[in-house]
Design a protein around this motif. Structure first.
Motif, short mmCIF file in Angstrom:
data_model
loop_
_atom_site.label_atom_id
_atom_site.label_comp_id
_atom_site.label_asym_id
_atom_site.label_seq_id
_atom_site.Cartn_x
_atom_site.Cartn_y
_atom_site.Cartn_z
N UNK A 307 -60.25 -104.19 -28.38
CA UNK A 307 -59.83 -105.11 -29.44
C UNK A 307 -61.03 -105.54 -30.31
N UNK A 308 -61.75 -104.55 -30.77
CA UNK A 308 -62.89 -104.82 -31.65
C UNK A 308 -62.37 -105.28 -33.02
N UNK A 309 -63.03 -106.29 -33.58
CA UNK A 309 -62.61 -106.88 -34.85
C UNK A 309 -63.54 -106.41 -35.97
N UNK A 310 -62.93 -105.89 -37.03
CA UNK A 310 -63.66 -105.41 -38.19
C UNK A 310 -63.11 -106.08 -39.44
N UNK A 311 -63.99 -106.57 -40.29
CA UNK A 311 -63.57 -107.23 -41.52
C UNK A 311 -62.96 -106.23 -42.50
N UNK A 312 -61.89 -106.65 -43.14
CA UNK A 312 -61.26 -105.88 -44.21
C UNK A 312 -61.40 -106.70 -45.48
N UNK A 313 -62.12 -106.16 -46.43
CA UNK A 313 -62.39 -106.89 -47.67
C UNK A 313 -61.14 -106.97 -48.53
N UNK A 314 -60.79 -108.19 -48.91
CA UNK A 314 -59.65 -108.40 -49.82
C UNK A 314 -60.12 -109.09 -51.10
N UNK A 315 -61.38 -108.83 -51.47
CA UNK A 315 -61.90 -109.37 -52.72
C UNK A 315 -62.90 -110.48 -52.54
N UNK A 316 -63.66 -110.46 -51.43
CA UNK A 316 -64.65 -111.51 -51.21
C UNK A 316 -65.79 -111.40 -52.22
N UNK A 317 -66.19 -110.18 -52.56
CA UNK A 317 -67.30 -110.01 -53.50
C UNK A 317 -66.92 -110.42 -54.91
N UNK A 318 -65.70 -110.20 -55.30
CA UNK A 318 -65.25 -110.51 -56.66
C UNK A 318 -64.54 -111.85 -56.77
N UNK A 319 -64.29 -112.52 -55.65
CA UNK A 319 -63.58 -113.79 -55.69
C UNK A 319 -62.08 -113.67 -55.70
N UNK A 320 -61.55 -112.45 -55.52
CA UNK A 320 -60.10 -112.29 -55.51
C UNK A 320 -59.45 -112.82 -54.24
N UNK A 321 -60.25 -113.14 -53.22
CA UNK A 321 -59.66 -113.69 -51.99
C UNK A 321 -59.28 -115.16 -52.15
N UNK A 322 -59.74 -115.84 -53.19
CA UNK A 322 -59.34 -117.22 -53.47
C UNK A 322 -58.10 -117.20 -54.36
N UNK A 323 -57.02 -117.70 -53.84
CA UNK A 323 -55.71 -117.52 -54.45
C UNK A 323 -55.22 -118.79 -55.12
N UNK A 324 -54.48 -118.61 -56.17
CA UNK A 324 -53.70 -119.68 -56.80
C UNK A 324 -52.25 -119.40 -56.47
#
Length: 502
Positions: A307-324
């Protein structure tokens, strides 16, 4: 054993293929499984001579006696039996015909967000008592209500027993009819009356029928102690119930995730997408999205990490992970070189065993408390070549969101190769276009009108030089023209020189 040739006179006729008559359709039979009937009759007429000397290259006689329909039925039954054995083991066929295990994978996080993990063999259980408040808040409602009732009932009974013990020790129960006797607590004639006085004291009801007198200093001290402890019990239990009721866990019930995740092209790149929405009109402030890949792996040193955990980028570099999060949104993960799905194709997806955990965090606008909603997607819940259906339309003065299409997807044209192969193919195509365009530009440059005329003139002059007699005179004129052309290119002085020579 020698055989008489006369016995085989009818063999050629029997070995000939039967010709169907008019109106009859020929029956297709397997020559290996079902030989012609005439050949069988011939073998039967020859008797033991043929059977002992010549071994037929067919199946055993038992299968020869079966008809074509019976053999087909036997083959189908055998195939069904083999298929049942595979189903018993838990095997099924994938989309591309590969064998695939139907073993249900144990989820790490359920669809409703509950973590499917149980802690066992914990010896230091006293640590839970050091944080008794959090322990009581984390209990389920049945245990919480039981603790709530027991907390009050035990304190009432405890102090009621002490009030009864004081009355018994002072002899108040023996002087109930004596009007000159001053008891510790008036009108306490048994345990029930002492218990009721304990309830009135702790809850500050004070009916006025049972009161403490000034002739009992022990009772005065006990009254102060019960009032203080009663206030503490009230504050503790009411606080626990308030926090448990106002927990933001129930707010997460109105944050919904799509039933499936999809993989399709977006801007000519493979993307992993899922949809999230908020059912309430009160919004989540500062919503933030994260995703994790849960998959066991083995290191190069041979260490197995379950059960190794790996990050999946959903826009952290571009700021798309912060949602309205006012309307449902489609969260996209671009499958690039840093993605764990970089080498995964559609065929490999059907054979993979992983889980994608998505986490939505934010602050509840109404209460100001932090809320977290979770969900997960197994490998079979990721649809390759699908896209989410639109669910927003423009109405009169507002945008209408149809949550009936929240989980709906439709198929789109998507390459079945991995993102790596798609990137390589795109790079090859770009390189081919670049070199083809540059080569065409070079051809246009070298095949211009002036350069073509000069090349033709030089070719004519060379051909004239190879001739005799008059050809030399023409060649001289031609050379003069060439020099004039060169003179025009180099300047007027060369031109005058060419005219004087002429």
């Amino acid at each position: 054993m020698a055989l008489d040739n006369t016995g085989f006179s009818s063999c050629p006729e029997s070995l000939s293929l039967p010709v169907p008559e008019k109106g009859e359709e020929p029956v297709e039979e397997d020559p290996k499984d079902a030989p012609p009937t005439d050949l069988q009759n011939t073998f039967e007429e020859l008797g033991h001579v043929v059977t002992t000397e010549t071994a037929p290259p067919t199946q055993p006689p038992t299968s020869n006696n079966m008809s074509f329909q019976a053999k087909m039925a036997a083959r189908e039954a055998q195939a069904n039996q083999h298929r049942k054995k595979l189903q018993g083991v838990g095997q099924e066929r994938g989309k591309f015909g590969w064998g695939r295990s139907r073993r249900k994978r144990q989820r790490y996080v359920e669809k409703n967000g509950r973590c499917n993990v149980q802690h066992g063999n914990m010896r230091k259980t006293y640590r839970y008592l050091t944080d008794i408040f959090t322990t009581l808040v984390d209990l389920n409602w049945r245990c919480s209500l039981l603790v709530f009732v027991l907390a009050y009932a035990v304190t009432w009974l405890f102090f009621g027993a002490i009030w009864y013990l004081i009355a018994y020790c002072r002899g108040d129960l023996d002087h109930l009819e004596d009007e000159t006797w001053t008891p510790c607590v008036n009108n306490v004639n048994g345990f029930i009356s002492a218990f009721l006085f304990s309830i009135e004291t702790e809850t500050t009801i004070g009916y006025g029928h049972r009161v403490i007198t000034d002739q009992c200093p022990v009772g005065t001290m006990l009254l102060l102690l019960q009032a203080i402890l009663g206030s503490m019990v009230n504050a503790f239990m009411v606080g626990c119930m308030f926090v448990k009721i106002s927990q933001p866990n129930k707010r997460a019930e109105t944050l919904v995730f799509s039933r499936n995740a999809v993989i399709s092209l977006r801007d000519d790149k493979l993307c992993l997408m899922f949809r999230v929405g908020d059912l309430r009109s009160s919004h989540i402030v500062g919503a933030n999205m994260r995703a994790k890949l849960i998959k066991s792996k083995q290191t190069q040193e041979g260490e197995f990490i379950p059960l190794d955990q790996t990050d999946i980028s959903v826009g952290f570099e571009t700021g798309d992970d912060r949602l309205f999060l006012v309307s449902p949104l489609v969260i996209s993960h671009e499958i690039d070189v840093r993605s764990p799905f970089w080498d995964m194709s559609q065929g490999q997806l059907e054979k993979e065993d992983f889980e994608i955990v998505v986490i939505l965090e934010g602050m509840v606008e109404a209460t100001g408390m932090t809320c977290q909603a979770r969900s997960s997607y197994l490998a079979e819940e990721v649809l390759w070549g699908h896209r989410f259906s639109p669910m927003m339309s423009l109405a009169e003065g507002f945008f209408d969101v149809d949550y009936g299409a929240f989980h709906h997807t439709f198929e789109v044209n998507t390459p079945s190769c991995s993102a790596r192969e798609l990137a390589l193919a795109t790079a090859r195509l770009d390189a081919h276009l670049y070199w083809s365009i540059s080569s065409r530009l070079d051809e246009d440059k070298w095949e211009g009108p002036n350069l073509t005329e000069q090349t033709e003139k030089s070719t004519d002059s060379e051909s004239v030089r190879e001739g005799d007699g008059p050809t030399f005179t023409v060649g001289g004129v031609t050379n003069t023209q060439d020099q004039s052309v060169v003179g025009e290119q180099n300047g007027s002085v060369t031109t005058d020189q060419s005219e004087s020579e002429a």
